[in-house]
Design an enzyme around this catalytic site. Structure first.
Site, PDB file in Angstrom:
ATOM      1  N   ASP A 102       0.866  -1.171   0.000  1.00  0.00           N
ATOM      2  CA  ASP A 102       0.000   0.000   0.000  1.00  0.00           C
ATOM      3  C   ASP A 102       0.903   1.221   0.000  1.00  0.00           C
ATOM      4  O   ASP A 102       1.510   1.565   1.015  1.00  0.00           O
ATOM      5  CB  ASP A 102      -0.894  -0.014   1.245  1.00  0.00           C
ATOM      6  CG  ASP A 102      -1.863   1.156   1.288  1.00  0.00           C
ATOM      7  OD1 ASP A 102      -1.766   2.047   0.410  1.00  0.00           O
ATOM      8  OD2 ASP A 102      -2.726   1.187   2.184  1.00  0.00           O
TER       9      ASP A 102
ATOM     10  N   ASN B  78       2.890   5.776 -11.073  1.00  0.00           N
ATOM     11  CA  ASN B  78       1.616   5.686 -11.775  1.00  0.00           C
ATOM     12  C   ASN B  78       0.426   5.354 -10.880  1.00  0.00           C
ATOM     13  O   ASN B  78      -0.714   5.555 -11.286  1.00  0.00           O
ATOM     14  CB  ASN B  78       1.735   4.636 -12.890  1.00  0.00           C
ATOM     15  CG  ASN B  78       0.419   4.379 -13.572  1.00  0.00           C
ATOM     16  OD1 ASN B  78      -0.060   5.206 -14.358  1.00  0.00           O
ATOM     17  ND2 ASN B  78      -0.199   3.251 -13.270  1.00  0.00           N
TER      18      ASN B  78
ATOM     19  N   TYR C   9      -9.387  14.950  -6.775  1.00  0.00           N
ATOM     20  CA  TYR C   9      -8.527  14.391  -7.822  1.00  0.00           C
ATOM     21  C   TYR C   9      -7.794  15.504  -8.565  1.00  0.00           C
ATOM     22  O   TYR C   9      -6.582  15.422  -8.800  1.00  0.00           O
ATOM     23  CB  TYR C   9      -9.369  13.564  -8.785  1.00  0.00           C
ATOM     24  CG  TYR C   9      -8.585  12.772  -9.801  1.00  0.00           C
ATOM     25  CD1 TYR C   9      -8.100  11.502  -9.493  1.00  0.00           C
ATOM     26  CD2 TYR C   9      -8.353  13.268 -11.082  1.00  0.00           C
ATOM     27  CE1 TYR C   9      -7.400  10.751 -10.428  1.00  0.00           C
ATOM     28  CE2 TYR C   9      -7.647  12.532 -12.025  1.00  0.00           C
ATOM     29  CZ  TYR C   9      -7.175  11.272 -11.699  1.00  0.00           C
ATOM     30  OH  TYR C   9      -6.481  10.540 -12.624  1.00  0.00           O
TER      31      TYR C   9
ATOM     32  N   LYS D  56      -3.742  15.894  -8.543  1.00  0.00           N
ATOM     33  CA  LYS D  56      -2.984  15.809  -9.789  1.00  0.00           C
ATOM     34  C   LYS D  56      -2.261  17.116 -10.092  1.00  0.00           C
ATOM     35  O   LYS D  56      -1.188  17.106 -10.699  1.00  0.00           O
ATOM     36  CB  LYS D  56      -3.910  15.412 -10.939  1.00  0.00           C
ATOM     37  CG  LYS D  56      -4.408  13.971 -10.855  1.00  0.00           C
ATOM     38  CD  LYS D  56      -3.266  12.963 -10.813  1.00  0.00           C
ATOM     39  CE  LYS D  56      -3.756  11.527 -10.953  1.00  0.00           C
ATOM     40  NZ  LYS D  56      -2.643  10.537 -10.889  1.00  0.00           N
TER      41      LYS D  56
END
Length: 263
Positions: A63, A90, A157, A161
């Protein structure tokens, strides 16, 4: 000789999608690939595909939202190989409840940790190995939402990002003197399993028009194979049939038609 022969690449989120495609592409170039993700079974499938093609892969499930787990893997890589030449950051995730009216603190924490904190932990863990060799490339999967905030992708998100983009650029600012390069990849819509978390389902036809995991995986391979004196700081990759562009064209056409009807 394959251009990455003798090199070691650590790929996170390697059990599916872009991570899996990148791992296979790097292995075909001769790199020994360390595969990490939360679930061991998908990683074993990626490893099997690599080995069947004659490549080398090692599975290290963990994890990555836990700094201690990241540190253990990096230590294992250093002990076993004495180097980490390529990091493909990734691993990432999203949740269905993305709107501010639905988002909880627990949901925000999960998205931020899964996309940003994990990337920081992995970057911090490999940089000492790269500094020793005065060489290394880090490749981070961000998103178009990392450049253009998106209600479709959600607040957490988009914010995470954006953080990945900033993180990558600051690595270049400090580590270029150590021969280390960092590239942030900002894909548009890619037909990966993360789409299954979209609040509005994506059709099979829509997925077929999107960029595919192999497209982004090949771009990552290209970046990893560049000569040491070259860095691609940031790159965007999108499907030609860009649904954002198509939607904008349709709205413009509708507005023109509505104005014509009022005359």
């Amino acid at each position: 000789m394959a251009s990455l022969a003798g090199k070691v690449a650590w790929v996170t989120g390697a059990g599916s999608g872009i991570g899996q495609a990148a791992a296979i592409a790097l292995a075909k170039e001769g790199a020994t690939v360390v595969l990490t993700g939360r679930r061991k079974e998908p990683l074993e499938e990626t490893a099997a595909a690599i080995k069947k093609a004659g490549g080398k892969a090692v599975v290290k499930a963990a994890d990555l939202m836990k700094a201690a787990a990241v540190g253990r893997i990096a230590k294992d890589i250093d002990k076993k190989f004495g180097r980490c030449d390529i990091l493909v950051n990734n691993a990432g995730l999203n949740i269905p409840d993305r709107k501010w009216s639905e988002l909880t603190s627990a949901g925000a924490e999960m998205v931020i940790d899964g996309n940003l904190s994990s990337a920081f932990y992995c970057s911090s863990a490999v940089l000492p190995m790269m500094r020793k060799r005065k060489d290394g490339v880090l490749i981070h999967t961000s998103s178009m939402a990392g450049r253009n905030p998106s209600t479709l992708s959600g607040a957490a998100y988009s914010a995470a990002k954006h953080g990945v983009v900033a993180m990558s650029h600051t690595i270049n600012m400090e580590e270029c003197v150590n021969g280390i390069r960092s590239c942030v990849v900002c894909p548009g819509e890619v037909a990966t399993p993360i789409l299954d978390k979209r609040p509005i389902p994506i059709t099979k036809e829509e997925r077929a028009r999107m960029a595919q995991s192999e497209d982004v995986g090949d771009l990552i391979r290209y970046v990893a194979c560049l000569p040491p004196h070259i860095v691609i700081n940031e790159v965007m990759i999108n499907p030609t049939w860009n649904r954002g562009y198509v939607g904008a064209l349709q709205r413009a056409a509708d507005e023109k038609k509505a104005k014509a009807g009022k005359k």
